[in-house]
Every structure is written in structure tokens, then in C-alpha cells.
Write an enzyme that holds these catalytic residues in place. Structure first.
Site, mmCIF file in Angstrom:
data_model
loop_
_atom_site.group_PDB
_atom_site.id
_atom_site.type_symbol
_atom_site.label_atom_id
_atom_site.label_comp_id
_atom_site.label_asym_id
_atom_site.label_seq_id
_atom_site.Cartn_x
_atom_site.Cartn_y
_atom_site.Cartn_z
ATOM 1 C CB SER A 27 -0.842 0.053 1.318
ATOM 2 O OG SER A 27 -1.612 1.299 1.276
ATOM 3 C CE1 TYR A 55 -3.740 -2.301 5.341
ATOM 4 C CE2 TYR A 55 -3.292 -0.142 4.832
ATOM 5 C CZ TYR A 55 -3.542 -1.327 4.482
ATOM 6 O OH TYR A 55 -3.898 -1.549 3.006
#
Length: 269
Positions: A142, A155
Site C-alpha cells: 500500500s 496498518y
């Protein structure tokens, strides 16, 4: 060409909907049989049945919570001696909000799904690919993993781990005929993302991509680079944040953007 290069069977972790389902459709359209992993039984079985009917391939749904300490052993038990030629680790767990506003168990679950289980799966299935001298592996990373991001701290850290792990294995396993790639996606219009009802965080923020767009770019790039950023807009923003602006500024931009997108939700609770 894809099936001839990599083999006949792909495993997709996190496959019931969104990006994982898009990978499953794309791989089935290339003639590969599938093992699909997810924790929601009904959604997973519906996706598996649709793909099997649409493409005429074999699809084995495996219900498994990838946060479980024995998740890899559960998967191995179900699939037996089935050779996995292509592995997509798309499953991910995230928490949006201040780090201290949830208990440590939430952060540990994120680490389990995003770090510990992929380590175990890559060691087992990747090891077999190396022994066979053929295979392909996709790790979904990501843009959040390129710098610290307030309100998405755990995350983002886990996705940085995934990218660096994939890049290292790209180097180690390439001489053995195993292609590894980290796909660094930005905002993607998956059901999970859409259900957060995000607001626009910054004028720099690109339009959310469709899952199929990310998947096709990744399957075209695997074997050529160790990692990549999907989408033209994301590439431009990533270059600006990583190579133009000071690190302090990029971290502040990310935190400010997350606060603008979601801040009113946790502040009203």
C-alpha cells in the site's frame, strides 16, 4: 502464456470480494484453477461458484481466519498435496483511528493477518516453488507503507513490511524461476473501502482505482520489477512524497489527510 509460465493452480488469500475476487477472476480467465481463502463462508462460496461456472475451472473455497496462529496449517490440511503455482496474498486487516483508541489485541490481529500469516505461507508455498524452480507470488502492499501515517499507524507499518519482504524475496528467488512482486496500491474502490464512506482528504489525492485495474497492471508487471505503485495518479503522488518533499512534510500530509477524511467519525464517538 501466463499459465504456461507459472503453472495450473493459484491460491488467493482474502478472496471473497473486492481486490481478492478481482485477482481470482483474472487468474481464472487465464485458465488457472483456484484455491480461495477467506473467513466469510457464504460470500466465499458464492464467489467460488460464480468463477467456476463462468470460466470452467476448478475452484476450492477454504474458510479460514487468517489471524489464527495456525492459519497456514489449516490451509495445508484442507488442500493436501495440491501444488500451488501462484500465490496472491491480498488479505489485510486495518484500523482507522487514533492508535490508543482501541486495545492492543486489535493491533496484534493486524500484525497476525498482515505480517505473521504471510510469512508462514510464503515460507511453505514459496519454498515449494523454489524447489520446483517455477512460481509467482504477489504481495499486496500500500501507499500507506511508504511513510508513517497518523490514524493508520499499524496498518501502514505492516504494509511497509510486506513491500520490503517481497522485494527481498524477489532478489533471492529470481534465480530459481520464482517471480515475486509487491503491488503498492492507493485508494481502491473495494466494498471495504467504500463502506468507510471516505471524504476527499487532499487535492493531491488521486481518484480511487477499480480493483480490476490494479490487478491487470500487477499481472502484467510481475517478473519485471520487485515492486510498483499502481495507477498513474498514485505514481505521481508517490514520487512527490518520496523524492521531492522532506520526510517530515510527507508524514504531516498523510496524517492531516487521514484526519480530514475520517476525523469527524471518531471525534463524534
Amino acid at each position: 502464456m501466463f499459465k504456461q509460465k507459472y503453472g495450473t493452480t493459484a491460491l488467493v488469500a482474502g478472496a471473497s470480494e473486492g481486490m481478492g475476487a478481482a485477482y481470482a477472476h483474472a487468474l481464472a480467465s487465464r485458465g488457472m484453477n483456484l484455491v480461495l481463502i477467506a473467513r466469510r463462508k457464504e460470500e466465499l462460496e458464492a464467489t467460488a461458484a460464480d468463477i467456476a461456472t463462468r470460466y470452467g475451472v476448478k475452484v476450492l473455497p477454504v474458510v479460514c481466519d487468517l489471524a489464527a496462529p495456525d492459519a497456514t496449517q489449516q490451509i495445508i490440511h484442507v488442500i493436501g498435496d495440491t501444488a500451488i503455482d501462484f500465490l496472491v496474498y491480498n488479505a489485510a486487516l486495518s484500523f482507522i483511528g487514533p492508535y490508543l483508541s482501541t486495545g492492543p489485541s486489535t493491533h496484534l490481529d493486524i500484525a497476525a493477518v498482515n505480517v505473521q500469516t504471510p510469512l508462514a505461507l510464503l515460507h511453505y508455498f514459496g519454498g515449494k516453488m523454489v524447489a520446483r524452480r517455477r512460481g509467482g507470488i504477489v504481495m499486496m502492499a500500500s501507499l500507506a507503507g511508504f511513510q508513517g501515517s497518523g490514524f493508520l499507524a499499524t496498518y501502514g507499518a505492516s504494509k511497509a513490511f510486506d513491500r520490503v519482504l517481497a522485494e527481498g524475496l524477489w532478489y533471492e528467488w529470481k534465480p530459481f524461476g520464482v517471480d515475486v512482486i509487491a503491488c503498492c496500491a492507493g485508494a481502491t474502490a473495494t466494498p471495504n473501502y467504500n463502506n468507510t464512506h471516505p471524504r476527499k482528504g487532499s487535492f493531491l489525492e488521486p481518484k480511487a482505482q477499480l480493483p480490476a485495474q490494479v490487478v491487470e497492471e500487477c499481472l502484467q508487471k510481475i517478473g519485471t520489477v520487485p515492486s510498483f505503485v499502481s495507477g498513474t495518479g498514485n505514481k505521481l503522488v508517490s514520487f512527490l512524497l518520496s523524492h521531492v518533499l522532506p520526510r517530515k512534510k510527507t508524514v504531516k500530509i498523510m496524517g492531516d489527510s487521514m484526519h480530514k477524511i475520517y476525523g469527524s467519525k471518531w471525534e463524534s464517538n
